[in-house]
Design an enzyme around this catalytic site. Structure first.
Site, PDB file in Angstrom:
ATOM      1  N   GLY A   1       0.491  -1.006  -0.214  1.00  8.45           N
ATOM      2  CA  GLY A   1       0.337   0.485   0.187  1.00  8.45           C
ATOM      3  C   GLY A   1       0.578   1.078  -0.036  1.00  8.45           C
ATOM      4  N   ARG A   2       0.632   2.122   0.626  1.00 10.05           N
ATOM      5  CA  ARG A   2       0.573   3.965   0.564  1.00 10.05           C
ATOM      6  C   ARG A   2       2.430   3.659   0.940  1.00 10.05           C
ATOM      7  NH1 ARG A   2      -4.880   6.128   1.181  1.00 10.05           N
ATOM      8  NH2 ARG A   2      -4.491   4.021   2.676  1.00 10.05           N
ATOM      9  N   ILE A   3       2.163   3.008   2.109  1.00 12.29           N
ATOM     10  CA  ILE A   3       3.689   2.873   3.451  1.00 12.29           C
ATOM     11  C   ILE A   3       4.118   1.870   2.697  1.00 12.29           C
ATOM     12  CG2 ILE A   3       4.175   2.315   5.256  1.00 12.29           C
ATOM     13  CD1 ILE A   3       1.598   3.187   6.360  1.00 12.29           C
TER      14      ILE A   3
ATOM     15  N   ARG B   1      -2.070  -8.232  -1.304  1.00 12.55           N
ATOM     16  CA  ARG B   1      -3.897  -8.863  -1.624  1.00 12.55           C
ATOM     17  C   ARG B   1      -3.669  -9.054  -3.508  1.00 12.55           C
ATOM     18  NH1 ARG B   1      -7.419  -5.809   1.733  1.00 12.55           N
ATOM     19  NH2 ARG B   1      -5.995  -4.322   1.664  1.00 12.55           N
TER      20      ARG B   1
ATOM     21  N   ILE C   1       6.327  -3.348  11.523  1.00 13.64           N
ATOM     22  CA  ILE C   1       5.564  -2.106  11.629  1.00 13.64           C
ATOM     23  C   ILE C   1       3.624  -1.930  11.245  1.00 13.64           C
ATOM     24  CG2 ILE C   1       7.538  -1.284  11.404  1.00 13.64           C
ATOM     25  CD1 ILE C   1       6.404   0.218   8.862  1.00 13.64           C
TER      26      ILE C   1
ATOM     27  N   ARG D   1       0.811  -4.625  12.679  1.00 15.20           N
ATOM     28  CA  ARG D   1      -0.280  -4.512  13.133  1.00 15.20           C
ATOM     29  C   ARG D   1      -0.110  -5.867  14.796  1.00 15.20           C
ATOM     30  NH1 ARG D   1      -1.472  -0.286  13.743  1.00 15.20           N
ATOM     31  NH2 ARG D   1      -3.529   0.946  13.459  1.00 15.20           N
TER      32      ARG D   1
ATOM     33  N   GLU E   1      -1.100  -5.691  22.958  1.00 16.41           N
ATOM     34  CA  GLU E   1      -0.029  -4.434  23.506  1.00 16.41           C
ATOM     35  C   GLU E   1      -0.824  -3.774  23.894  1.00 16.41           C
ATOM     36  OE1 GLU E   1       1.310  -2.803  19.395  1.00 16.41           O
ATOM     37  OE2 GLU E   1       0.664  -1.008  20.301  1.00 16.41           O
TER      38      GLU E   1
ATOM     39  N   HIS F   1       5.773   0.905  19.250  1.00 18.40           N
ATOM     40  CA  HIS F   1       4.046   0.910  18.190  1.00 18.40           C
ATOM     41  C   HIS F   1       4.362   2.581  17.839  1.00 18.40           C
ATOM     42  CE1 HIS F   1      -0.183   0.619  16.449  1.00 18.40           C
ATOM     43  NE2 HIS F   1       1.053   1.525  15.704  1.00 18.40           N
ATOM     44  N   ILE F   2       5.901   3.285  17.957  1.00 15.99           N
ATOM     45  CA  ILE F   2       5.915   4.019  17.429  1.00 15.99           C
ATOM     46  C   ILE F   2       6.306   4.656  15.873  1.00 15.99           C
ATOM     47  CG2 ILE F   2       6.986   5.140  20.423  1.00 15.99           C
ATOM     48  CD1 ILE F   2      10.101   5.135  18.968  1.00 15.99           C
TER      49      ILE F   2
HETATM   50  C1  8YV Z   1      -1.100   5.345  15.232  1.00 20.25           C
HETATM   51  C2  8YV Z   1      -0.538   3.263  13.574  1.00 20.25           C
HETATM   52  O1  8YV Z   1      -0.255   6.482  15.792  1.00 20.25           O
HETATM   53  O2  8YV Z   1      -1.721   4.848  12.295  1.00 20.25           O
HETATM   54  C3  8YV Z   1      -1.742   3.732  12.247  1.00 20.25           C
HETATM   55  O3  8YV Z   1      -2.113   2.865  11.614  1.00 20.25           O
HETATM   56  O4  8YV Z   1      -0.537   2.260  13.985  1.00 20.25           O
HETATM   57  C4  8YV Z   1      -0.136   4.836  14.554  1.00 20.25           C
HETATM   58  O5  8YV Z   1       0.656   5.200  13.631  1.00 20.25           O
HETATM   59  C5  8YV Z   1      -1.525   4.323  16.481  1.00 20.25           C
HETATM   60  O6  8YV Z   1      -2.665   3.136  15.638  1.00 20.25           O
HETATM   61  C6  8YV Z   1      -2.087   4.597  17.484  1.00 20.25           C
HETATM   62  O7  8YV Z   1      -3.355   5.317  16.907  1.00 20.25           O
END
Ligand code: 8YV
Length: 329
Positions: free
Chosen positions: A152-154, A174, A233, A235, A264, A282-283
């Site tokens: 995707g975009r990321i 997918r 990075i 989920r 988490e 999760h940063i």
């Molecule tokens: C969020 C992330 O900071 O955008 C997302 O999906 O995982 C992170 O950038 C985090 O989910 C808190 O909402």
């Protein structure tokens, strides 16, 4: 005046923006339980959340609620069929975090490949007594094969960076991305299994859903090279963390970089015990500029959905636009 609730601590200027249009209540402390969140939403018209679970029970307790704006691109914390059944609008914050999140994916991948966290812990522990030719030998990133799962975009922003490292880029998604995007990224589509067999560094950037649960488990880890790294990075839940900890312990893969975890903020105890994993809380999107942009975009969505501000009635990032204009059910 309409009432909104901000479920997490947020930049004070965003609270001030909201206060220009709404009566604002907010949680300045730790995350609320679903029951507590529902209680705080009882008299609210809108909410700004960040990963907080929202679904039918929330709506039953909050009859006026019309919009929930998530400060995240991922929205697996939202039960979208329940939003649709209640005619509540859900919004997210795509795009503004692409580049920062891609930077961080690279940072984790490189830290894992070159054993940065592991060697730093050793140095801090006073174990460094002199240079050795074989001290913390890792895997090269330049010239290797990058495997992106989720284009995707990321994922595309991650792949784009690979050119500077003279990498071969393979991906799985997918569906295949457009030929011109493949050409621009110099990226080759592979089945998940072939990607895992061929990649030196696998980066996961796909959305979480029941279909992507444990995309990487023991069977998939067994396909990877013993010298490979795995970076998540995306989920928690996309990787079977227990299976990964075992693979790391047995050196069936070389190292991992994890920013997200199953359950988490708890982290599987076995991951805390293996040295060859870099763990961050999760940063990936957490640069000051990007988090500020995400918070403002979530506020833009909330305001627009509640009919105020320059985009009144036209929220920029609706997830379920079909409910716009429908009475709350
Ligand atoms: C969020 C992330 O900071 O955008 C997302 O999906 O995982 C992170 O950038 C985090 O989910 C808190 O909402």
């Amino acid at each position: 005046m309409q009432k909104v609730f901000v479920a997490r601590p947020i930049f004070p200027e965003v609270i001030e923006r909201l206060k220009q249009h709404f009566e604002v209540d907010w949680n300045d402390g730790p995350p609320l339980s679903p029951d507590e969140l529902a209680r705080r939403l009882a008299d609210k018209d809108g909410a700004l959340t960040a990963g907080d679970p929202v679904g039918a029970a929330t709506f039953a307790a909050a009859p006026r609620l019309r919009v929930v704006a998530n400060m995240a691109v991922g929205y697996n914390n939202f039960d979208i069929p329940a939003f649709n059944a209640a005619n509540v609008l859900a919004t997210n914050t795509p795009d503004v975090l692409n580049e920062s999140t891609a930077d961080f994916g690279w940072a984790l991948m490189m830290a894992a490949a070159r054993r940065m966290a592991e060697s730093e812990r050793w140095l801090r522990a006073g174990e460094w007594h002199g240079w050795r030719y074989d001290g913390f030998l890792g895997a090269d990133v330049h010239g290797s094969t990058l495997g992106v799962v989720g284009m995707g975009r990321i994922g595309q922003a991650i792949a784009r960076r690979a050119r500077g490292f003279a990498m071969r880029v393979v991906y799985h998604n997918r569906s295949r991305v457009a030929p011109e995007v493949e050409a621009e990224l110099n990226a080759e589509y592979l089945s998940k299994e072939d990607l895992l067999r061929q990649a030196d560094h696998v980066v996961l950037v796909l959305p979480y859903s029941p279909a992507s649960h444990h995309t990487i488990g023991a069977a998939e880890l067994a396909l990877m090279k013993p010298t490979a790294t795995l970076t998540n990075i995306a989920r928690g839940g996309i990787v079977d963390d227990a299976a990964l900890a075992e693979a790391l312990r047995e050196k069936r893969i070389a190292a991992a970089g994890l920013d997200v975890f199953e359950g988490e903020p708890s982290v599987h105890h076995a991951l805390l015990e293996v040295p060859n994993v870099v763990l961050t809380p999760h940063i990936a999107s957490a640069s000051t500029a990007t988090r500020r942009a995400m918070a403002n975009l979530a506020a833009d969505n909330l305001m627009a959905a509640l009919g105020v501000g320059p985009r009144a009635g036209r929220p920029p990032n609706p997830i379920n636009p079909e409910v716009i204009g429908k009475a709350r059910a």
